[in-house]
Design a protein around this motif. Sequence first.
Motif, short mmCIF file in Angstrom:
data_model
loop_
_atom_site.label_atom_id
_atom_site.label_comp_id
_atom_site.label_asym_id
_atom_site.label_seq_id
_atom_site.Cartn_x
_atom_site.Cartn_y
_atom_site.Cartn_z
N GLU A 276 0.79 -1.39 -0.14
CA GLU A 276 0.06 0.21 0.01
C GLU A 276 0.65 0.96 -0.25
O GLU A 276 0.61 2.22 -0.56
CB GLU A 276 -0.76 -0.09 1.64
N VAL A 279 1.75 2.02 -3.56
CA VAL A 279 0.28 1.91 -4.50
C VAL A 279 0.24 3.77 -3.72
O VAL A 279 0.24 4.48 -4.71
CB VAL A 279 -0.55 1.71 -3.43
N ASP A 280 -0.12 4.26 -2.22
CA ASP A 280 0.19 5.55 -2.20
C ASP A 280 0.80 6.24 -2.89
O ASP A 280 0.49 7.46 -3.01
CB ASP A 280 -0.42 5.42 -0.97
N ARG A 283 0.28 6.77 -6.34
CA ARG A 283 -0.93 7.70 -6.81
C ARG A 283 -0.51 9.53 -6.22
O ARG A 283 -0.96 10.13 -7.26
CB ARG A 283 -2.17 7.31 -5.95
N GLU A 307 -10.29 1.62 -6.28
CA GLU A 307 -9.28 1.80 -6.91
C GLU A 307 -8.11 1.76 -6.85
O GLU A 307 -6.96 2.16 -7.87
CB GLU A 307 -9.31 3.53 -5.42
N ASP A 308 -7.98 1.05 -5.80
CA ASP A 308 -6.06 0.29 -6.18
C ASP A 308 -5.94 -0.75 -7.14
O ASP A 308 -4.16 -0.69 -7.70
CB ASP A 308 -5.89 -0.65 -4.66
N LYS A 312 -1.56 -2.42 -9.14
CA LYS A 312 -1.44 -3.44 -9.27
C LYS A 312 -2.27 -4.28 -10.25
O LYS A 312 -2.80 -5.15 -10.64
CB LYS A 312 -2.80 -4.84 -8.36
#
Length: 343
Positions: A276, A279-280, A283, A307-308, A312
């Motif tokens: 995460e 990913v954060d 973004r 949203e994620d 992935k």
Amino acid sequence: MTSVKQLLLKPLLMPGFPALLKYAQRDCATVFMLHRFRDPERGIAGCDSSHLRQALGYLTRNGYELVSLVELFERLGGKGPQARGAVAFTIDDGYLEQATVAAPIFAQFGCPVTTFVTTGFLDGKLWFWWDQIEYLFQHAARRSAQVRFGDEVLDYRWEREEERALAKDDFTARCKIIPQAEKPAVIAQLAAATQVDLPAAPPAAYAPMSWNQARECEQMGMTFGPHTVTHPVLSRSANEVAAHEITESWARLRAEVRKPVPVFCYPYGWWADFGEREVDLLRALGFLGALAAEPGYANALAFRSNEDDRFKVRRFGFPDELPHMIQYVSGVERFKQLLRRSP
Ligand SMILES: [Zn+2]
């Protein structure tokens, strides 16, 4: 491949048949992942040029849409026509033959392809640790190596080529999970144990393309995305290290190429290799998404419901055999997945 399997897959090679399976692909696109390309002059094994030409020829003749990653991400997100069976190609790491062998072939077929470069590799600051291990096992002066690894002493002995390959694979797997900063010391021990002088710069077989070559590839149609600076396992890196690997590789790429692709590619790419936190950050930096190496399709439904998911996106390793590739793009593999999922 067995002859029975070949027989079963034979109808897929007939024109028209793949169209029957396209319905299974309605929400899916295939993203292929490639690494090394065969280059006999430099002694490199990898994807064979004639196989790649045959595969791209097949896709073109049979009306598959070959799309760029940016277009793919837009369409998966609902902009423009459905992704429906579209195919995108990616190459990882930034090796020399990806520019000299692969780029001209993709250009010949007008097929978009994005290469994810490890920027420290193109900057001449490193060669990959797994290549160093391969080099040491290949050039070992003796048929054994004892290496202290944490609390253990690893005792490798080999007579046959397969045994040497197993030893190399074991050592490589152990090295992957130790912190990036600890790898050089362990590899130096292996160099001592195998009595090989490890060159500071990569030998020809492990060399990167130059930034100049990357820019020439851009003119042929290849695009480039970031793949960190030093290729660490991000999930095993400290916060500031992971952040630097992502932001700095993006900055270097933007400084060197004309049209950097705002899609990231995680080193190694298994679920355990990022999380995460990455990913954060991606973004926040405005990336369109990111690619993993877990096998599977890029699925538009998942893309829009979570949203994620765009950070992935799964890929398939590009198969060595044409029938296998056809199985992925035609929807046979998707069909099998759907069957497995139904009660
Ligand atoms: Zn990689």
